[in-house]
Design a protein around this motif. Structure first.
Motif, PDB file in Angstrom:
ATOM      1  N   PHE A 143      -6.295  -5.249  -1.198  1.00  0.00           N
ATOM      2  CA  PHE A 143      -7.189  -4.322  -1.894  1.00  0.00           C
ATOM      3  C   PHE A 143      -7.691  -5.064  -3.120  1.00  0.00           C
ATOM      4  CE2 PHE A 143      -7.431  -0.574  -4.950  1.00  0.00           C
ATOM      5  CZ  PHE A 143      -8.630  -0.097  -4.452  1.00  0.00           C
ATOM      6  N   THR A 144      -8.963  -4.936  -3.438  1.00  0.00           N
ATOM      7  CA  THR A 144      -9.521  -5.765  -4.515  1.00  0.00           C
ATOM      8  C   THR A 144      -8.907  -5.488  -5.881  1.00  0.00           C
ATOM      9  OG1 THR A 144     -11.384  -4.222  -4.570  1.00  0.00           O
ATOM     10  CG2 THR A 144     -11.744  -6.335  -3.472  1.00  0.00           C
ATOM     11  N   MET A 145      -8.100  -4.425  -5.995  1.00  0.00           N
ATOM     12  CA  MET A 145      -7.392  -4.204  -7.254  1.00  0.00           C
ATOM     13  C   MET A 145      -5.877  -4.327  -7.089  1.00  0.00           C
ATOM     14  SD  MET A 145      -9.691  -1.428  -9.322  1.00  0.00           S
ATOM     15  CE  MET A 145      -8.526  -1.410 -10.680  1.00  0.00           C
ATOM     16  N   ASP A 146      -5.459  -5.008  -5.998  1.00  0.00           N
ATOM     17  CA  ASP A 146      -4.048  -5.389  -5.893  1.00  0.00           C
ATOM     18  C   ASP A 146      -3.657  -6.207  -7.121  1.00  0.00           C
ATOM     19  OD1 ASP A 146      -3.791  -4.280  -3.438  1.00  0.00           O
ATOM     20  OD2 ASP A 146      -3.785  -6.148  -2.304  1.00  0.00           O
ATOM     21  N   GLU A 147      -2.360  -6.238  -7.375  1.00  0.00           N
ATOM     22  CA  GLU A 147      -1.888  -7.024  -8.516  1.00  0.00           C
ATOM     23  C   GLU A 147      -2.296  -8.491  -8.385  1.00  0.00           C
ATOM     24  OE1 GLU A 147       2.312  -8.282 -10.724  1.00  0.00           O
ATOM     25  OE2 GLU A 147       2.300  -6.689  -9.215  1.00  0.00           O
ATOM     26  N   GLY A 148      -2.124  -9.048  -7.177  1.00  0.00           N
ATOM     27  CA  GLY A 148      -2.454 -10.461  -6.985  1.00  0.00           C
ATOM     28  C   GLY A 148      -3.930 -10.745  -7.144  1.00  0.00           C
ATOM     29  N   LEU A 149      -4.771  -9.883  -6.601  1.00  0.00           N
ATOM     30  CA  LEU A 149      -6.208 -10.097  -6.717  1.00  0.00           C
ATOM     31  C   LEU A 149      -6.680  -9.879  -8.153  1.00  0.00           C
ATOM     32  CD1 LEU A 149      -5.843  -9.945  -3.612  1.00  0.00           C
ATOM     33  CD2 LEU A 149      -8.119  -8.907  -3.512  1.00  0.00           C
ATOM     34  N   SER A 150      -6.051  -8.948  -8.855  1.00  0.00           N
ATOM     35  CA  SER A 150      -6.389  -8.735 -10.261  1.00  0.00           C
ATOM     36  C   SER A 150      -6.042  -9.965 -11.093  1.00  0.00           C
ATOM     37  CB  SER A 150      -5.642  -7.512 -10.802  1.00  0.00           C
ATOM     38  OG  SER A 150      -6.065  -6.333 -10.128  1.00  0.00           O
ATOM     39  N   LYS A 151      -4.948 -10.605 -10.754  1.00  0.00           N
ATOM     40  CA  LYS A 151      -4.558 -11.847 -11.434  1.00  0.00           C
ATOM     41  C   LYS A 151      -5.614 -12.924 -11.220  1.00  0.00           C
ATOM     42  CE  LYS A 151      -0.887 -15.380 -11.249  1.00  0.00           C
ATOM     43  NZ  LYS A 151       0.370 -15.778 -10.554  1.00  0.00           N
ATOM     44  N   ALA A 152      -6.116 -13.018  -9.977  1.00  0.00           N
ATOM     45  CA  ALA A 152      -7.152 -14.001  -9.669  1.00  0.00           C
ATOM     46  C   ALA A 152      -8.433 -13.697 -10.438  1.00  0.00           C
ATOM     47  CB  ALA A 152      -7.421 -14.009  -8.158  1.00  0.00           C
ATOM     48  N   VAL A 153      -8.807 -12.433 -10.522  1.00  0.00           N
ATOM     49  CA  VAL A 153     -10.018 -12.039 -11.235  1.00  0.00           C
ATOM     50  C   VAL A 153      -9.931 -12.442 -12.700  1.00  0.00           C
ATOM     51  CG1 VAL A 153     -11.301 -10.032 -12.092  1.00  0.00           C
ATOM     52  CG2 VAL A 153     -10.691 -10.171  -9.673  1.00  0.00           C
TER      53      VAL A 153
END
Length: 897
Positions: A143-153
């Protein structure tokens, strides 16, 4: 024992659950197999399956299932997009229905509601993708607001800012006054509006009774005019360039500037320049160093504050009190008052009716405002250069290739990318402001506080930027953030770059280009090797689907009615390069008949004792019939494989359909019936072996497009355990002895029967009537074939006998040519040949008349220029059909002797 009919409603959910439990869709990073990777275009978490989804997901699933069967380590990465403005709108409306307001409850409480909504209602689209049969690796769902993806953002934002590629600037944006945020071009739709073009008189300073007339559709923004532009070569206004005008109502002096933005052929030839409220005017303002006051606020209401100091009392022109009274009025109410006042002052020369395109927010439904605000921007021009080069050098290839031109056109003229949005739902911008306005960009608040402490020598209060990032910012990172970046995971090492991206042409710029820019910048490699661009799904007449037209098709309803296999195969059959998909309910119903055909063939095999037989060796086949179908199977495998390699899904479906329905069901099974109904023999056993072998090949070939019926039959026939077809190897060619001889013999029989059937149908010969077939000019080989296959020819061609004709052709025959021989059907005593000839001639004349009429229409340049594209295309298709009918009728007339 197979049931009488295939029952998709019972079989599809059971098989899909089984596949998931078996882990049949799973990629394996530890595998040595070559990876095949597709990143799903993440559907909005608010979304539900529409027909466009059904197209793109069916195509992706066909590719994934096919490559998986080829032994590739296939990863089809699932996930959903948080869809900032769409999701915020859904939840705000839900709260409003409960009497609650987002602003009253505050950001933290509102976001809690959004996450609760997501947990309860956000999974609809993924459940519906399962209904379609999509074989995504679900345990890897992101999900684009997963913790991991948020870290990447956060890391990407900070990195770009420190590299000077991300910055704050005051520029014009598309502003939605309802949602109070900047929006992307993709969220803007142009609507045709019937309005007016007002010709307003701007007095020339120092020249009483002289005016420069400007034409505008937006008189309410004139309060923010800072110049009037005329074309440098327009002689009408040459003496005015450099002089000043008095702006009506405000009394402000504004210059006349020469700029090519002004079109001498449009309106009055002079154009008002309002830099803070028009994108073109903004560029003119920059070129001429004009002031840029804003006169509309975030609610699209008049705001006088920025022009207050310039208001001047000018008799008969300037009216500061009137202008101040406009403050706080809605833009359209202010327009009425401004026009009324200009009318009183005699400053309206004329009013013309005017139809024009007005940009609207696609969700709010109100006209958007170009608004001058401070926002965060990415230097897209710099990031675009490696992406342009990657396509130019073939590192990424578009299919069809013409879409590369669209990519280049956008990328070579790319503007700074506004990435901030004035919303609460989304990735909050990782920037903190000190009391003096200094900004600290960091991946966390602790890092920002440490940086501030280092600068000031003490702790200071920091306030985080309230804005969130454009949804496209996080989805631009999708090809590598979903694989664990910035951590160096095994998945990242194996599955980046992806193999192919499948998407529509409408988001080449918004998503494809952004993924390429970010992928090349952070991963130093393109995110995908191929970009397959499909068209839009239209109705069967080629019209765009819309609720107002009542022609929208619901894929879930189609699946309920006809099964997922029928819908998927229809999509495959209609998906060709560079063209839209014309989909009608009848098409899906017709392909349900194909599912039924396969099922009935399976039941026939079962009733004749034919089942999976792993011991059968195609290379040992000696009978012409067995060798012919095995050879035809080889050619079908080659055609299907080549079509999928070339992303020609229509050709793949056509080859599989043609072979299955035609070669196997209509011909092989019919030819085999006498053997199968007769006593046991070596030839019968061989034909049964070939029948089961080729049927297994058919199930493999069709599995990518029709996964459910093929998997069910694969198991029931004993080819493998339940759920095993998905991992079964894609078929290869088998060895067939003397294939050319078998092909020549059986192809001749098929051609003979087919031509005779065609002639009988054209002449309206009743099925109950049988006639002899007379062969003129037949070789000994042909006569021998006719003798060997006489039983099949009698049964399938409704013939009493086949015999050579040595003398002249008798009167009253229909004739067809098969190979070197002319085949004659004596029909004089069966039908009225004269009447048939007259009927065919009349039909031919009607087809010619239709073709002539359509040619005239298409030869009319005015019609082609004015008619909608789908109407022109429909006429071209009608012309092709009429010409084909003429050719068919010419051939039919030629057959009558």
């Amino acid at each position: 024992m197979l049931t009488k009919t295939f029952e998709p409603a019972a079989v599809e959910p059971r098989l899909y659950d089984l596949w998931e439990k078996l882990g049949a869709f799973a990629a394996d990073p530890a595998s040595a197999a070559q990876p095949f990777v597709i990143m799903i275009p993440p559907p909005n978490v608010t979304g539900s399956l529409h027909i466009g989804h059904a197209l793109t997901m069916s195509v992706q699933d066909m590719l994934t299932r096919w490559r998986r069967m080829q032994g590739r380590d296939a990863l089809w990465q699932p996930g959903t997009d948080h869809a900032g403005i769409a999701t915020q709108m859904v939840v705000e409306r839900l709260l409003a229905s409960q009497g609650q307001d987002r602003r009253a409850m505050g950001r933290e409480a509102f976001l809690k509601h959004v996450w609760e909504w997501k947990a309860q209602s956000g999974g609809s689209i993924t459940r519906q993708l399962r209904r379609l049969g999509a074989s995504l690796d679900w345990p890897r769902e992101r999900f684009t607001m997963d913790e991991g993806l948020s870290k990447a953002v956060a890391k990407v934002f900070v990195t770009l800012q420190r590299q000077g590629l991300l910055y704050r600037d005051r520029r014009l944006v598309n502003w939605d006054p309802v949602f109070q945020t900047a929006i992307s071009d993709l969220e803007v739709e142009s609507r045709e509006v019937k309005g007016s073009l007002w010709h307003l008189k701007y007095p020339v300073e120092g020249e009483p009774d002289r005016f420069l007339v400007v034409a505008t559709t937006r008189p309410e923004t004139m309060l923010g005019d800072t110049a009037v532009a005329v074309h440098p070569e327009d002689a009408r206004f040459a003496d005015l360039v450099g002089k000043h005008l008095i702006l009506p109502l405000t009394g402000r002096r504004i210059p006349v500037v020469a700029d090519t933005h002004s079109d001498p052929e449009k309106g009055s030839g002079a154009v008002k320049i309002t830099p803070a409220h028009d994108f073109n005017d903004f560029e003119v303002g920059k070129r001429h160093a004009l002031a840029m006051p804003s006169v509309l606020d975030a609610d699209a209401k008049v705001m006088v504050a920025e022009i207050e100091a310039d208001l001047a009392e000018v008799p008969g022109i300037g009216d500061p009190a009137f202008v101040r009274a406009l403050d706080g009025l809605d833009r359209f109410e202010a327009r009425k008052k401004i026009l009324a006042r200009l009318e009183e002052l005699g400053l309206i020369e004329k009013i013309e009716p005017h139809v024009h395109q007005v940009p609207h927010g696609d969700r709010s439904g109100v006209p958007i405002e170009p608004r001058l605000t401070m926002q965060w921007y990415v230097d897209a021009k710099t990031l675009a250069q490696p992406a342009i080069k990657a396509v130019e050098t073939g590192q990424t290839v578009f299919v069809p290739r013409q879409w590369e031109n669209t990519f280049f056109a956008w990328m070579r003229d790319i503007q700074p990318w506004c990435v901030s949005r004035q919303l609460w739902w989304g990735h909050q911008i990782p920037a903190w402001y000190a009391p003096d306005g200094e900004v600290f960009v960091a991946e966390s608040e602790a890092e920002a506080a440490a940086a501030a402490r280092e600068k000031y020598g003490r702790d200071v209060t920091l306030i985080r930027d309230p804005d969130v990032l454009d949804t496209w910012f996080s989805s631009a990172l999708w090809p590598f953030s979903t694989l664990g970046w910035p951590d160096g995971t095994p998945e990242l090492r194996k599955y980046y770059p992806g193999s192919v991206l499948v998407t529509g042409f409408d988001i080449i710029f918004f998503w494809v280009a952004r993924m390429m820019m970010m992928g090349l910048h952070f991963m130093k490699e393109v995110p995908f090797r191929h970009v397959y661009i499909h068209g839009l799904v239209r109705d069967e007449k080629g019209q765009k689907m819309s609720k107002s037209k009542g022609n929208v098709m619901d894929p879930l309803e189609l699946i309920e009615a006809f099964g997922a296999d029928a819908l998927r195969f229809t999509i495959a059959a209609l998906t060709g390069p560079g063209r839209d998909v014309k989909l009608g309910r009848k098409r899906v119903e017709d392909h349900r008949a194909f599912v039924t055909k396969i099922w009935n063939a399976a039941r026939f095999l079962e009733m004749n004792g034919i089942a999976a037989d792993a011991s059968f060796d195609p290379a040992t086949a000696t009978s012409p019939l067995a060798r012919w179908i095995l050879d035809a199977s080889n050619r079908a495998v080659a055609e299907c494989t080549a079509a999928l390699e070339a992303y020609r899904f229509d050709e793949y479906a056509a080859a599989a359909y043609r072979f299955t329905w035609g070669s196997y069901c209509d011909w092989f099974i019919e030819f085999a019936k006498p053997l199968l109904y007769g006593p046991d023999s070596a030839e019968k056993a061989e034909v049964k072996g070939a029948a089961q072998h080729v049927f297994g090949t058919i199930l493999k070939l069709l599995h990518p497009a029709m996964p459910f019926v093929t998997e069910d039959l694969w198991h029931q026939f004993g080819y493998g355990g339940e759920g095993s077809l998905i991992r079964t190897a894609w078929p290869d060619a088998v060895t067939v002895g003397d294939a050319e001889a078998a092909r020549a013999e059986l192809d001749w029989v098929v051609a003979l029967v087919g031509e005779v059937r065609g002639a009988r149908a054209e002449m309206n010969v009743p099925p109950s009537v049988t006639v002899p077939l007379l062969l003129q000019g037949a070789s000994g080989t042909t006569l021998a074939r006719a003798d060997r296959w006489i039983d099949a020819i009698r049964r399938l061609a409704r013939a009493t006998e086949v015999k050579p004709l040595d003398g002249a052709a008798p009167k009253g025959v229909a004739q067809v040519v098969v190979g070197e021989a002319t085949v004659m059907l004596p029909l004089a005593d069966v039908i009225d040949l004269g009447a048939e000839r007259a009927r065919l001639a009349k039909a031919r004349g009607a087809a010619e008349g239709e073709a002539k009429k359509i040619r005239a229409k298409l030869g009319n340049a005015d019609f082609v220029a004015r008619a909608p594209e789908e109407v022109v295309e429909e006429n071209r298709e009608r012309l092709a059909a009429a010409e084909a009918e003429m050719a068919r009728l010419d051939a039919a007339l030629a057959r009558i002797a």
